[in-house]
Motif scaffolding. Structure first.
Motif, PDB file in Angstrom:
ATOM      1  N   PRO A   1       4.680  -1.569  11.471  1.00 22.12           N
ATOM      2  CA  PRO A   1       3.878  -2.111  12.588  1.00 22.12           C
ATOM      3  C   PRO A   1       3.422  -3.453  10.945  1.00 22.12           C
ATOM      4  CG  PRO A   1       2.973   0.188  12.136  1.00 22.12           C
ATOM      5  CD  PRO A   1       4.224  -0.039  11.191  1.00 22.12           C
ATOM      6  N   HIS A   2       3.068  -4.564  12.015  1.00 22.80           N
ATOM      7  CA  HIS A   2       2.247  -5.906  10.619  1.00 22.80           C
ATOM      8  C   HIS A   2       1.035  -6.021  11.569  1.00 22.80           C
ATOM      9  CE1 HIS A   2       5.929  -7.030  12.370  1.00 22.80           C
ATOM     10  NE2 HIS A   2       5.483  -8.505  12.582  1.00 22.80           N
ATOM     11  N   GLU A   3       0.207  -5.493  11.846  1.00 25.15           N
ATOM     12  CA  GLU A   3      -1.041  -6.219  12.775  1.00 25.15           C
ATOM     13  C   GLU A   3      -1.691  -6.778  12.600  1.00 25.15           C
ATOM     14  OE1 GLU A   3      -0.562  -5.688  16.385  1.00 25.15           O
ATOM     15  OE2 GLU A   3       0.793  -4.952  16.304  1.00 25.15           O
TER      16      GLU A   3
ATOM     17  N   ILE B   1     -10.363  11.255   7.236  1.00 23.92           N
ATOM     18  CA  ILE B   1     -12.488  11.420   6.582  1.00 23.92           C
ATOM     19  C   ILE B   1     -11.804  12.716   6.674  1.00 23.92           C
ATOM     20  CG2 ILE B   1     -14.482  12.388   7.607  1.00 23.92           C
ATOM     21  CD1 ILE B   1     -13.578   9.239   8.478  1.00 23.92           C
TER      22      ILE B   1
ATOM     23  N   PHE C   1      -9.068   1.373  -0.154  1.00 20.26           N
ATOM     24  CA  PHE C   1     -10.171   1.533   1.266  1.00 20.26           C
ATOM     25  C   PHE C   1     -11.092   0.654   1.430  1.00 20.26           C
ATOM     26  CE2 PHE C   1     -10.004   6.913   0.992  1.00 20.26           C
ATOM     27  CZ  PHE C   1      -8.338   6.329   1.121  1.00 20.26           C
TER      28      PHE C   1
ATOM     29  N   LEU D   1      -8.936   3.690  -5.603  1.00 22.30           N
ATOM     30  CA  LEU D   1      -8.146   4.624  -4.545  1.00 22.30           C
ATOM     31  C   LEU D   1      -9.970   3.768  -3.509  1.00 22.30           C
ATOM     32  CD1 LEU D   1      -6.751   7.540  -4.995  1.00 22.30           C
ATOM     33  CD2 LEU D   1      -5.951   6.055  -3.599  1.00 22.30           C
TER      34      LEU D   1
ATOM     35  N   LEU E   1      -8.805  -2.638   2.684  1.00 24.33           N
ATOM     36  CA  LEU E   1      -8.282  -2.353   3.686  1.00 24.33           C
ATOM     37  C   LEU E   1      -9.440  -2.020   5.449  1.00 24.33           C
ATOM     38  CD1 LEU E   1      -5.786   0.835   3.181  1.00 24.33           C
ATOM     39  CD2 LEU E   1      -5.097  -1.414   4.391  1.00 24.33           C
TER      40      LEU E   1
ATOM     41  N   ASN F   1      -3.837  10.532   1.988  1.00 17.84           N
ATOM     42  CA  ASN F   1      -5.066   9.566   2.490  1.00 17.84           C
ATOM     43  C   ASN F   1      -4.928   7.639   2.162  1.00 17.84           C
ATOM     44  OD1 ASN F   1      -6.444  11.723   2.972  1.00 17.84           O
ATOM     45  ND2 ASN F   1      -7.615  11.838   0.872  1.00 17.84           N
ATOM     46  N   LEU F   2      -4.437   7.783   0.903  1.00 17.08           N
ATOM     47  CA  LEU F   2      -4.137   5.825   1.340  1.00 17.08           C
ATOM     48  C   LEU F   2      -2.989   5.615   2.223  1.00 17.08           C
ATOM     49  CD1 LEU F   2      -4.709   3.000  -0.399  1.00 17.08           C
ATOM     50  CD2 LEU F   2      -3.136   3.573  -1.430  1.00 17.08           C
TER      51      LEU F   2
ATOM     52  N   THR G   1      -7.597   6.640  14.791  1.00 14.89           N
ATOM     53  CA  THR G   1      -7.182   8.314  14.658  1.00 14.89           C
ATOM     54  C   THR G   1      -6.549   8.679  13.018  1.00 14.89           C
ATOM     55  OG1 THR G   1      -5.520   7.369  16.631  1.00 14.89           O
ATOM     56  CG2 THR G   1      -5.171   9.480  15.729  1.00 14.89           C
TER      57      THR G   1
ATOM     58  N   TYR H   1       1.099  -1.636   0.182  1.00 17.47           N
ATOM     59  CA  TYR H   1       0.183   0.067  -0.449  1.00 17.47           C
ATOM     60  C   TYR H   1       0.359   1.032   0.834  1.00 17.47           C
ATOM     61  CZ  TYR H   1      -3.884  -2.685   0.261  1.00 17.47           C
ATOM     62  OH  TYR H   1      -5.145  -3.838   0.168  1.00 17.47           O
TER      63      TYR H   1
ATOM     64  N   ILE I   1      -4.828   5.275   5.935  1.00 16.42           N
ATOM     65  CA  ILE I   1      -5.929   4.616   6.341  1.00 16.42           C
ATOM     66  C   ILE I   1      -5.218   3.115   6.261  1.00 16.42           C
ATOM     67  CG2 ILE I   1      -7.724   2.675   5.540  1.00 16.42           C
ATOM     68  CD1 ILE I   1      -9.009   6.074   5.215  1.00 16.42           C
ATOM     69  N   ALA I   2      -4.235   3.165   5.492  1.00 12.76           N
ATOM     70  CA  ALA I   2      -2.932   1.661   5.562  1.00 12.76           C
ATOM     71  C   ALA I   2      -2.427   1.745   6.897  1.00 12.76           C
ATOM     72  CB  ALA I   2      -1.897   1.366   4.302  1.00 12.76           C
ATOM     73  N   PHE I   3      -1.387   2.873   7.268  1.00 11.51           N
ATOM     74  CA  PHE I   3      -1.419   2.308   8.720  1.00 11.51           C
ATOM     75  C   PHE I   3      -2.118   2.393   9.876  1.00 11.51           C
ATOM     76  CE2 PHE I   3       2.607   4.893   7.071  1.00 11.51           C
ATOM     77  CZ  PHE I   3       3.361   3.765   7.665  1.00 11.51           C
ATOM     78  N   TRP I   4      -3.304   2.464   9.602  1.00 12.76           N
ATOM     79  CA  TRP I   4      -4.168   2.713  10.882  1.00 12.76           C
ATOM     80  C   TRP I   4      -5.158   1.460  10.481  1.00 12.76           C
ATOM     81  CZ3 TRP I   4      -8.678   0.891   8.700  1.00 12.76           C
ATOM     82  CH2 TRP I   4     -10.382   0.961  10.102  1.00 12.76           C
ATOM     83  N   ARG I   5      -5.341   0.679   9.622  1.00  8.90           N
ATOM     84  CA  ARG I   5      -5.332  -1.010   9.552  1.00  8.90           C
ATOM     85  C   ARG I   5      -3.672  -1.728   9.991  1.00  8.90           C
ATOM     86  NH1 ARG I   5      -5.442  -5.131   8.663  1.00  8.90           N
ATOM     87  NH2 ARG I   5      -6.474  -6.808   8.236  1.00  8.90           N
ATOM     88  N   TYR I   6      -2.939  -1.425  10.072  1.00  5.56           N
ATOM     89  CA  TYR I   6      -1.479  -2.292  10.779  1.00  5.56           C
ATOM     90  C   TYR I   6      -1.201  -1.859  11.502  1.00  5.56           C
ATOM     91  CZ  TYR I   6      -2.448  -4.743   5.661  1.00  5.56           C
ATOM     92  OH  TYR I   6      -3.672  -5.274   4.501  1.00  5.56           O
ATOM     93  N   GLY I   7      -1.637  -0.435  12.060  1.00  2.63           N
ATOM     94  CA  GLY I   7      -0.465  -0.090  13.362  1.00  2.63           C
ATOM     95  C   GLY I   7      -1.103  -0.505  14.331  1.00  2.63           C
TER      96      GLY I   7
ATOM     97  N   TYR J   1     -13.756  13.503  18.799  1.00  5.33           N
ATOM     98  CA  TYR J   1     -13.151  14.576  17.532  1.00  5.33           C
ATOM     99  C   TYR J   1     -13.847  15.808  17.195  1.00  5.33           C
ATOM    100  CZ  TYR J   1      -9.760  11.262  16.474  1.00  5.33           C
ATOM    101  OH  TYR J   1      -8.570  10.040  16.975  1.00  5.33           O
TER     102      TYR J   1
ATOM    103  N   PHE K   1      -5.702  -7.187  -4.617  1.00  3.60           N
ATOM    104  CA  PHE K   1      -5.167  -5.943  -4.682  1.00  3.60           C
ATOM    105  C   PHE K   1      -4.413  -5.496  -5.589  1.00  3.60           C
ATOM    106  CE2 PHE K   1      -1.313  -4.834  -3.248  1.00  3.60           C
ATOM    107  CZ  PHE K   1      -1.186  -2.967  -2.714  1.00  3.60           C
TER     108      PHE K   1
ATOM    109  N   MET L   1      -8.183   7.344  10.127  1.00  4.43           N
ATOM    110  CA  MET L   1      -9.539   6.993  10.384  1.00  4.43           C
ATOM    111  C   MET L   1      -9.300   8.267  10.060  1.00  4.43           C
ATOM    112  SD  MET L   1     -11.596   5.260   8.533  1.00  4.43           S
ATOM    113  CE  MET L   1     -12.776   3.891   8.768  1.00  4.43           C
ATOM    114  N   MET L   2      -9.921   9.475  11.586  1.00  4.20           N
ATOM    115  CA  MET L   2     -10.616  10.524  11.111  1.00  4.20           C
ATOM    116  C   MET L   2      -9.579  11.632  10.671  1.00  4.20           C
ATOM    117  SD  MET L   2     -13.208  10.407  13.200  1.00  4.20           S
ATOM    118  CE  MET L   2     -14.202   9.305  13.608  1.00  4.20           C
TER     119      MET L   2
END
Lengths: 104, 168
Positions: B116-118, A67, B43, B39, B46, A44-45, A61, A8, A48-54, B137, B5, A63-64
């Protein structure tokens, strides 16, 4: 590839560079704005990618941030295209090479 | 991280490249729409359902239409007769973009072990997002509302006809 996140991030890097190349090399102001939109979307990508795999996806965080970034980018697109239309009305052109009125 | 993907990624990158390379501006706008839709699919891949549908609504729905309107209002679909569609300094721009891509790709590949790879999936439900937007928020949300209002008014004022004062 073992880590999906790397894929990603690479796609986002390619999109960012393509948008930057478009913004820097095209003559038409609208295509420059298109390039800027592509760059914002690549960011943005990444978010979102860091949000998903973080480590803490439940905190929402990234995601917000994405948005809010989408909302700000929409405002930017509206104002930018309004400016292009206004410049076209004054100078009868959207060619950036001809917009040299403030050139010293 | 399978075939879907790479298919979506290739579609998105191809759309983005076509958006900045094509000569006809209307074709550029259509290619941009494809990139935005790709894109949105990324999303969704993901597990960010809300962001994916917001992307479709805002970008495919609104920004792409806005770009098409701007192209038609500025008669940008006519390709310029003199020179190409690229500016005089396109070489420098291309070099800068390539250098930045090289730096980004190097940084990503170099930091691969530390990324990170959770693997645990967490589906952010719309309810959770709404609760977060109304709770933690809420101030950014209000500021974005103000910003969007200001941008709306500003865009209308900027693009307004200025012939009225001469007519008076």
């Amino acid at each position: 590839m073992a880590q999906p996140l790397v894929g990603y991030l690479l796609v986002a890097a390619i999109l960012f560079s393509v948008g930057l190349a478009g913004a820097l090399t095209r003559r038409n102001a609208i295509v420059v704005l298109i390039g800027i939109e592509l760059m914002l979307n690549a960011a943005n990508l990444n978010l979102i990618a860091f949000w998903r795999y973080g480590p803490h996806p439940e905190a929402l965080t990234g995601m917000m941030f994405a948005i809010f970034s989408i909302a700000v980018a929409a405002a930017e697109a509206a104002v930018g295209l309004g400016l292009v239309i206004s410049i076209h009305r004054h100078a009868q052109t959207t060619d950036l090479d001809q917009m040299n009125r403030m050139k010293g | 991280m399978g075939f879907p993907f790479w298919l979506i990624a290739a579609l998105t990158v191809a759309g983005g490249m076509a958006a900045v390379l094509l000569r006809n501006l209307v074709h550029c706008a259509l290619a941009l729409t494809i990139a935005f839709a790709g894109l949105a699919l990324l999303f969704l891949q993901l597990d960010a359902q809300f962001a994916g549908f917001v992307q479709i609504l805002v970008y495919v729905g609104a920004v792409a239409i806005l770009v098409v309107f701007a192209i038609l209002l500025t008669r940008g679909s006519e390709t310029p007769k003199d020179g190409g569609v690229f500016s005089k300094t396109w070489g420098a721009g291309l070099v800068i973009a390539a250098a930045i891509f090289a730096v980004l790709a190097w940084a990503v590949l170099e930091s691969r072990p530390g990324l990170p790879h959770e693997t645990g999936t967490h589906n952010a439900s719309v309810q959770e997002i709404g609760t977060a937007l109304m709770g933690r928020y809420v101030l950014p949300l209000e500021i974005v509302a103000l910003l969007l209002t200001a941008a709306l008014i500003g865009a209308v004022i900027v693009a307004l006809h200025e012939k009225k004062e001469e007519a008076r």
